[in-house]
Each structure stands twice: as C-alpha cells, then as structure tokens.
Design a protein around this motif. Sequence first.
Motif, PDB file in Angstrom:
ATOM      1  N   ASP A  98       0.943  -1.280  -0.030  1.00 57.00           N
ATOM      2  CA  ASP A  98       0.097  -0.099   0.220  1.00 57.00           C
ATOM      3  C   ASP A  98       0.541   1.457   0.329  1.00 57.00           C
ATOM      4  O   ASP A  98       0.587   1.719   0.669  1.00 57.00           O
ATOM      5  N   VAL A  99       2.034   1.178  -1.178  1.00 55.62           N
ATOM      6  CA  VAL A  99       2.600   2.345  -1.222  1.00 55.62           C
ATOM      7  C   VAL A  99       2.618   3.838  -2.731  1.00 55.62           C
ATOM      8  O   VAL A  99       2.144   3.010  -3.216  1.00 55.62           O
ATOM      9  N   LYS A 100       2.028   4.707  -1.953  1.00 56.70           N
ATOM     10  CA  LYS A 100       1.655   5.539  -2.644  1.00 56.70           C
ATOM     11  C   LYS A 100       3.310   5.874  -3.985  1.00 56.70           C
ATOM     12  O   LYS A 100       4.007   5.926  -3.299  1.00 56.70           O
ATOM     13  N   LEU A 101       2.869   6.443  -5.606  1.00 58.25           N
ATOM     14  CA  LEU A 101       3.736   6.492  -5.923  1.00 58.25           C
ATOM     15  C   LEU A 101       3.234   8.231  -6.481  1.00 58.25           C
ATOM     16  O   LEU A 101       2.537   8.134  -7.278  1.00 58.25           O
ATOM     17  N   ARG A 102       4.297   8.263  -6.470  1.00 57.70           N
ATOM     18  CA  ARG A 102       3.406  10.300  -7.310  1.00 57.70           C
ATOM     19  C   ARG A 102       4.924  10.213  -7.806  1.00 57.70           C
ATOM     20  O   ARG A 102       6.116  10.501  -7.980  1.00 57.70           O
ATOM     21  N   LEU A 103       4.229  10.915  -9.787  1.00 58.80           N
ATOM     22  CA  LEU A 103       5.260  11.864 -10.762  1.00 58.80           C
ATOM     23  C   LEU A 103       5.194  13.134 -10.445  1.00 58.80           C
ATOM     24  O   LEU A 103       3.978  12.909 -10.868  1.00 58.80           O
ATOM     25  N   LEU A 104       6.244  13.755 -10.666  1.00 60.76           N
ATOM     26  CA  LEU A 104       6.178  15.181 -10.797  1.00 60.76           C
ATOM     27  C   LEU A 104       5.578  15.301 -12.130  1.00 60.76           C
ATOM     28  O   LEU A 104       4.431  16.221 -12.667  1.00 60.76           O
ATOM     29  N   ASP A 105       5.990  14.588 -12.836  1.00 64.13           N
ATOM     30  CA  ASP A 105       5.183  14.861 -14.730  1.00 64.13           C
ATOM     31  C   ASP A 105       4.202  14.559 -15.163  1.00 64.13           C
ATOM     32  O   ASP A 105       3.499  14.662 -16.229  1.00 64.13           O
ATOM     33  N   GLN A 106       3.901  13.176 -14.673  1.00 61.26           N
ATOM     34  CA  GLN A 106       2.283  12.681 -14.790  1.00 61.26           C
ATOM     35  C   GLN A 106       1.778  12.434 -13.496  1.00 61.26           C
ATOM     36  O   GLN A 106       0.605  11.685 -13.806  1.00 61.26           O
ATOM     37  N   GLY A 107       1.844  13.253 -12.378  1.00 56.54           N
ATOM     38  CA  GLY A 107       0.546  13.359 -11.541  1.00 56.54           C
ATOM     39  C   GLY A 107       1.069  11.548 -10.363  1.00 56.54           C
ATOM     40  O   GLY A 107       1.448  10.679 -10.784  1.00 56.54           O
ATOM     41  N   GLU A 108      -0.199  11.377  -9.971  1.00 55.78           N
ATOM     42  CA  GLU A 108      -0.153   9.918  -8.610  1.00 55.78           C
ATOM     43  C   GLU A 108      -0.507   8.826  -9.805  1.00 55.78           C
ATOM     44  O   GLU A 108      -1.729   9.564 -10.497  1.00 55.78           O
ATOM     45  N   VAL A 109       0.345   8.152  -9.596  1.00 49.53           N
ATOM     46  CA  VAL A 109       0.222   6.597 -10.376  1.00 49.53           C
ATOM     47  C   VAL A 109      -1.582   5.993  -9.406  1.00 49.53           C
ATOM     48  O   VAL A 109      -0.740   5.442  -7.900  1.00 49.53           O
ATOM     49  N   ASP A 110      -1.914   5.480  -9.708  1.00 49.80           N
ATOM     50  CA  ASP A 110      -3.852   4.664  -9.167  1.00 49.80           C
ATOM     51  C   ASP A 110      -3.602   3.874  -9.601  1.00 49.80           C
ATOM     52  O   ASP A 110      -3.697   2.857 -10.582  1.00 49.80           O
ATOM     53  N   PHE A 111      -2.843   2.445  -8.558  1.00 46.97           N
ATOM     54  CA  PHE A 111      -3.218   1.103  -9.400  1.00 46.97           C
ATOM     55  C   PHE A 111      -4.842   0.155  -8.380  1.00 46.97           C
ATOM     56  O   PHE A 111      -4.449  -0.503  -7.533  1.00 46.97           O
ATOM     57  N   ASP A 112      -5.279   1.568  -7.258  1.00 50.11           N
ATOM     58  CA  ASP A 112      -6.300   0.706  -6.988  1.00 50.11           C
ATOM     59  C   ASP A 112      -7.520   0.216  -7.648  1.00 50.11           C
ATOM     60  O   ASP A 112      -8.512  -0.045  -7.384  1.00 50.11           O
ATOM     61  N   SER A 113      -7.286   1.052  -8.935  1.00 45.31           N
ATOM     62  CA  SER A 113      -8.926   0.794  -9.951  1.00 45.31           C
ATOM     63  C   SER A 113      -8.369   0.581 -10.884  1.00 45.31           C
ATOM     64  O   SER A 113      -6.664   0.367 -12.043  1.00 45.31           O
ATOM     65  N   ALA A 114      -9.391  -0.355 -11.402  1.00 47.31           N
ATOM     66  CA  ALA A 114      -8.309  -0.865 -12.688  1.00 47.31           C
ATOM     67  C   ALA A 114      -7.966   0.013 -13.806  1.00 47.31           C
ATOM     68  O   ALA A 114      -6.893  -0.293 -15.077  1.00 47.31           O
ATOM     69  N   GLY A 116      -7.018   2.927 -13.569  1.00 48.17           N
ATOM     70  CA  GLY A 116      -5.896   3.425 -13.111  1.00 48.17           C
ATOM     71  C   GLY A 116      -4.582   2.695 -13.249  1.00 48.17           C
ATOM     72  O   GLY A 116      -3.357   2.578 -13.884  1.00 48.17           O
ATOM     73  N   GLU A 117      -5.017   1.304 -13.273  1.00 50.41           N
ATOM     74  CA  GLU A 117      -3.568   0.344 -13.236  1.00 50.41           C
ATOM     75  C   GLU A 117      -3.770   0.720 -14.976  1.00 50.41           C
ATOM     76  O   GLU A 117      -2.078   0.221 -14.708  1.00 50.41           O
ATOM     77  N   LEU A 118      -4.852   0.528 -16.036  1.00 52.17           N
ATOM     78  CA  LEU A 118      -4.365   0.162 -17.032  1.00 52.17           C
ATOM     79  C   LEU A 118      -3.111   1.625 -17.309  1.00 52.17           C
ATOM     80  O   LEU A 118      -2.934   1.426 -18.636  1.00 52.17           O
ATOM     81  N   SER A 119      -4.104   2.784 -17.147  1.00 47.99           N
ATOM     82  CA  SER A 119      -2.758   3.625 -17.166  1.00 47.99           C
ATOM     83  C   SER A 119      -1.803   3.915 -16.504  1.00 47.99           C
ATOM     84  O   SER A 119      -0.810   4.110 -17.989  1.00 47.99           O
ATOM     85  N   ALA A 120      -0.829   3.206 -15.727  1.00 50.93           N
ATOM     86  CA  ALA A 120       0.379   3.314 -15.446  1.00 50.93           C
ATOM     87  C   ALA A 120       0.872   1.704 -16.074  1.00 50.93           C
ATOM     88  O   ALA A 120       1.577   2.126 -16.722  1.00 50.93           O
ATOM     89  N   ASP A 121       0.168   0.865 -16.173  1.00 52.94           N
ATOM     90  CA  ASP A 121       0.725  -0.243 -17.517  1.00 52.94           C
ATOM     91  C   ASP A 121       1.331   0.316 -18.642  1.00 52.94           C
ATOM     92  O   ASP A 121       2.282   0.595 -19.645  1.00 52.94           O
ATOM     93  N   MET A 122      -0.267   1.562 -19.297  1.00 57.72           N
ATOM     94  CA  MET A 122       0.216   2.039 -20.311  1.00 57.72           C
ATOM     95  C   MET A 122       1.754   3.230 -20.354  1.00 57.72           C
ATOM     96  O   MET A 122       2.525   2.915 -21.111  1.00 57.72           O
TER      97      MET A 122
END
Length: 256
Positions: A98-114, A116-122
Amino acid sequence: MTPPKRKVAYGRVSTEEQAENQHAAEQQITRLLKEGIAPADVFFDVESGASQTRPEFTRLVKLVDAGEIEEIIATRWDRVARNLAVYQRLKEILQANDVKLRLLDQGEVDFDSAAGELSADMQALLAVHELRMLRERVQRGHAHRRSRKAPFGRPPWGYRSVDERLELDTCPFICLLSQRPTNYVPLANLPDGSPELITGISKADIAREAVDLLFQLRSPRAVLKALSEKYGVRRKSHVVKGTGKRQGIEDILRGA
C-alpha cells in the motif's frame, strides 16, 4: 513502538546523460528536494533504466517490502523503470505494501482501480518503447558509421576526429608554469593561431606520457597520481557505476 513510515524520493540518470550534462543529476535531485524530501531520503542511481540491478533502486525496493515506506516521489516513469520485468515487480510490491507513487510530471499513480492500473501500465510501456526506439536509432547510427569506416562516440584520449577520421591531437593546449617564458603575459593575450603563441603540451603528448608511465609504474592509480602532481589537475567528483551511493551524488545531497 513501530517507527513512522517514510516519504522518500527516487531519481536516476543514465551514465551517458551524466557524461553529456554534468548537472543532470543535480537538476533532478533539486526538483525532488523541493517536494519536502530530506536529502537522506533521496535514492539516486546513475544507471540504465532497464537495469534490474541498480543499487539504490534495489535498496529502496527492500525498504518498501519491509513496510518502511509510505510514499515514493519521482519525476516520471522513465526515471523509475524502462524494463517491463522491473515495472511489474515494482507494481506488485507497491500494491502489496500500500505504497503511493507520485510522478511530478505525470501525477499520482493509481493502482487501486482497473482504469488507474491500465493507465500506469500504458505509461510504463511507453517508457520501455522509448528505450527500444532509442536503441534502434543508436544501432542504425553505429551501423551507418561502420559502413563508412568512420569512428563513433568520443575519440580516444589523445586523438581527435577530423573529417570522420581519427588523428593524434597535437594542438598545444597546456603549458607548465616551469616552462613559461618571461614574456608570457603579452603572449597569453594573443589570439588563437598566432605564431608567437607559447609552445605548449598537446593531448597526444600527455596520452603518450600516460602510456609510458603505465609501463613504468604498473598501476593506473599511480599514473593518475603522477599526472595530477605534474599538471595540477583535480579529479572531478564522479559517479562510479554499481557502487551504491556514490561520491558525486553524495556531494550534491550534502550541499542541499
């Protein structure tokens, strides 16, 4: 009593980036520190983003797996991972702890929703694709230069590239104080190319001297010491690949 979880930052530059721009690491670290991260909590590597053995990244992942990290801040995905195996491993560990990952140029990564996870994967896949495209361009460039029998990359020490051919760099560029003439002040103000210029020592001369010293002293460290003592050249703080937190990065963080 369980210690509070840490908010940390991760940064990375490649060895090529740092060689081309000596401020690349400093610029990235400055951005991370502005997010309120303590210098001691900045993990930084000078490695390829595709590498699975980055020392600081490995150390950070171990802390995440141990439950000591609350949030990781980085500038963008390609600083974190440019390898699908590394990305997948990191994603699983972040989700499990349950660790958050925040990217300054791309925003906070959301692994909690399908979604958000798809967006991170892409985004991670695009970072991997960008690396593959870069490798292809470099390979094509090398192949083209090989077909022309032309050198690529930086010329070897003591040489220079002229019309796509290597030749000894015999242009004088340094003069020892012990060798300067009495009228060195007016000579120093003459424009380049003047025949009256002080006769100096070329890079080819120093390279030849280094080779001779190596045969004599049998130690690269001794050669560097001898050249440093003779020419008064200080060694720059630099980053040595694969040795954990390195001198150059520590110097930047110490001055933060």
